[in-house]
Design an enzyme around this catalytic site. Structure first.
Site, PDB file in Angstrom:
ATOM      1  N   PHE A 126       0.674  -1.112  -0.103  1.00 16.28           N
ATOM      2  CA  PHE A 126      -0.381  -0.082   0.509  1.00 16.28           C
ATOM      3  C   PHE A 126       0.892   1.350  -0.345  1.00 16.28           C
ATOM      4  CE2 PHE A 126      -2.568   3.602   2.211  1.00 16.28           C
ATOM      5  CZ  PHE A 126      -3.492   2.810   1.246  1.00 16.28           C
ATOM      6  N   ASP A 198       2.461  -4.640   8.412  1.00 11.21           N
ATOM      7  CA  ASP A 198       1.329  -3.878   8.688  1.00 11.21           C
ATOM      8  C   ASP A 198       0.099  -5.083   9.027  1.00 11.21           C
ATOM      9  OD1 ASP A 198      -0.858  -2.048   7.888  1.00 11.21           O
ATOM     10  OD2 ASP A 198       0.444  -1.107   6.515  1.00 11.21           O
ATOM     11  N   TYR A 223     -10.879   0.881  10.989  1.00  9.40           N
ATOM     12  CA  TYR A 223     -11.667   1.898  10.399  1.00  9.40           C
ATOM     13  C   TYR A 223     -12.270   0.009   9.124  1.00  9.40           C
ATOM     14  CZ  TYR A 223      -8.044   3.418   7.899  1.00  9.40           C
ATOM     15  OH  TYR A 223      -6.627   3.152   7.010  1.00  9.40           O
ATOM     16  N   LYS A 224     -11.918  -0.610   9.271  1.00 12.71           N
ATOM     17  CA  LYS A 224     -12.467  -2.247   8.042  1.00 12.71           C
ATOM     18  C   LYS A 224     -12.832  -3.005   8.416  1.00 12.71           C
ATOM     19  CE  LYS A 224      -7.728  -0.864   5.476  1.00 12.71           C
ATOM     20  NZ  LYS A 224      -8.402  -0.295   3.921  1.00 12.71           N
ATOM     21  N   ARG A 371     -12.133  -5.367  -5.933  1.00 11.68           N
ATOM     22  CA  ARG A 371     -11.695  -5.810  -5.200  1.00 11.68           C
ATOM     23  C   ARG A 371     -13.492  -6.214  -4.150  1.00 11.68           C
ATOM     24  NH1 ARG A 371      -8.062  -2.786  -0.488  1.00 11.68           N
ATOM     25  NH2 ARG A 371      -9.522  -1.375  -0.769  1.00 11.68           N
TER      26      ARG A 371
HETATM   27  C1  PLP Z   1      -2.354  -1.759   4.156  1.00  8.77           C
HETATM   28  C2  PLP Z   1      -2.321  -0.583   4.167  1.00  8.77           C
HETATM   29  N1  PLP Z   1      -1.777   0.741   5.090  1.00  8.77           N
HETATM   30  C3  PLP Z   1      -2.423   1.225   5.688  1.00  8.77           C
HETATM   31  C4  PLP Z   1      -3.050   2.006   5.469  1.00  8.77           C
HETATM   32  C5  PLP Z   1      -4.231   3.466   5.704  1.00  8.77           C
HETATM   33  O1  PLP Z   1      -2.805   3.848   6.027  1.00  8.77           O
HETATM   34  P1  PLP Z   1      -4.271   5.431   6.997  1.00  8.77           P
HETATM   35  O2  PLP Z   1      -4.783   4.594   8.201  1.00  8.77           O
HETATM   36  O3  PLP Z   1      -2.904   6.100   8.015  1.00  8.77           O
HETATM   37  O4  PLP Z   1      -5.222   5.732   6.481  1.00  8.77           O
HETATM   38  C6  PLP Z   1      -4.206   0.945   3.922  1.00  8.77           C
HETATM   39  C7  PLP Z   1      -5.759   1.415   3.905  1.00  8.77           C
HETATM   40  O5  PLP Z   1      -6.783   0.775   3.363  1.00  8.77           O
HETATM   41  C8  PLP Z   1      -3.835  -0.157   3.667  1.00  8.77           C
HETATM   42  O6  PLP Z   1      -4.822  -0.848   3.182  1.00  8.77           O
END
Ligand code: PLP
Length: 412
Positions: A126, A198, A223-224, A371
């Site tokens: 990402f 992550d 938030y997911k 997706r």
């Molecule tokens: C793998 C991954 N890392 C980080 C993020 C987003 O980071 P942030 O919460 O700082 O916007 C996402 C968002 O979809 C993600 O899929």
């Protein structure tokens, strides 16, 4: 056995032990929501919890609520509640700030713990992970190298012996490929590297065992799959063995050993609290509390079994409609989403829009991936069936070719 009719799907739903949890969510009438891997659904209790925080804790309690309502400790108490979902100890997780900020904190801390100067990242990660790694590297005088973590390049790059920190997504945001956390962490350690995981597409999506895997640091959003709402605070994991040595770069007063002495000199707190920086948006934290109440009633083994059954079903139906996937068929390598490849160039975005117009909500990830996220807490097998049928019809009839489906919005 993967169902082959809608009736068989309905029978699975009737026997589903997680089925009662669907009632805990607000789901728009007639919608099949397959984007919980981007923004989770709203738990029914969330508005009430936020209202309570606003009216009682803030309105009546005012500043007293920092003590009386546990505001000061919220990053730790929420961290302790997330810990079981990611296989961590209650004293190893804090909640606060965003994922990108926490990535920065953990990466810099890990880089400072090593006398090496390479951050090894994944080429297709990402983007924020790539950008933050770049920033963390430049701050510490390190460089970033990138490999494909699912190919032989990872082992080769680690074997070079100069990697300080490996940063990987446990589940790939685009393909939904899940990595072997324990195996990769072991390999990295054998070559003297620390690992930051992550967990954005893992927490609440798949079983995670940070402690059992020997992970060093991890971050993840809420938030997911954790359903805490847009922009909700993220979580940070630091293995207990690293607490004393970790120096994170955003040293703020909430991470101080004795914040209410108001000392002019920074002294990090002894535990994971040292990763905190400043005051947190506590209204957003209230939403996380409400969603964790639902998670407290969910058995992760059941969630995983249902997730695999649903992704199997969707993959099966997509294949029957002639649409291929880049999501691994192997259960051990699959997260909780399915990534389908657009059947012809430029078709992916309009197909997703045509599906949304029919009430089947997924998303599109450039350059060519459609997706679909599967969230066992609030999805039924019949929803998966109906979504796949809609997809088949949209593709077979060419419905997606209507001009209106090609109009691009900023968020895809
Ligand atoms: C793998 C991954 N890392 C980080 C993020 C987003 O980071 P942030 O919460 O700082 O916007 C996402 C968002 O979809 C993600 O899929």
């Amino acid at each position: 056995m993967t169902p082959t009719t809608r009736e068989e799907c309905a029978a699975l739903d009737a026997a589903d032990p997680l089925a009662p949890l669907r009632d805990e969510f607000v789901l728009p009438e007639g919608m099949v929501y397959l984007d919980g891997n981007s923004l989770g659904a709203l738990p029914r209790a969330t508005p009430g919890r936020i209202a309570d925080m606003v009216e009682r804790e803030w309105g009546q309690g005012l500043v007293r609520s920092w003590n009386d309502a546990g505001w000061w400790d919220k990053p730790r108490t929420l961290g302790a509640r997330i810990a079981p979902l990611v296989g961590a100890g209650p004293d190893e997780v804090v909640v606060g700030d965003g994922t990108s900020a926490n990535l920065f904190k953990t990466l810099v801390a890990a880089l400072r713990m090593s006398d090496r100067s390479v951050v090894l990242g994944e080429a297709g990660n990402f983007p924020t992970d790539l950008y933050v790694a770049e920033g963390a590297a430049s701050l510490t005088g390190a460089v970033q190298r990138r490999v494909d973590p699912d190919g032989p390049g990872l082992a080769e790059a680690l074997a070079a012996g100069d990697v300080a920190v490996l940063l990987l997504s446990h589940v790939d945001y685009r393909s939904g490929t899940m990595r072997d956390m324990a195996g990769i962490t072991r390999l990295a350690h054998e070559h003297g590297a620390l690992v930051v995981w992550d967990l954005c597409h893992s927490a609440g999506a798949v079983p995670v065992d940070l402690s059992g895997s020997g992970a060093d640091f991890a971050v993840g959003c809420t938030y997911k799959y954790l359903n805490a709402g847009p922009g909700s605070p993220s979580f940070l994991y630091a293995a207990r063995r690293h607490h004393a040595a970790a120096e994170q770069p955003l040293s703020g007063w909430h991470g101080h050993a004795r914040p209410f002495e108001f000392s002019a000199d920074y002294e990090p707190a002894p535990g994971v609290s040292r990763f905190l920086s400043g005051s947190q948006p506590l209204l957003a934290a209230a939403a996380l509390e409400a969603s964790l109440d639902v998670w407290a009633r969910a058995d992760m083994a059941l969630v995983r079994a249902k997730s695999l059954a649903m992704t199997d079903l969707f993959l099966d139906r997509a294949a029957a409609a002639g649409i291929s996937s880049i999501t691994p068929a192997e259960h051990g390598r699959r997260g909780s989403q399915v990534a389908l490849v657009e059947p012809e160039e430029g078709a992916g975005y309009p197909i997703v829009q045509a599906l949304i117009a029919r009430g089947v909500v997924g998303d599109f990830r450039a350059p060519d991936v459609m997706r679909f996220g599967f969230t066992p807490l609030y999805l039924r097998h019949v929803d998966v069936w109906d979504a796949a049928e809609a997809l088949r019809e949209v593709v077979e009839t060419g419905e997606w070719r209507q001009e209106r489906f090609s109009l691009r919005s900023e968020v895809t």
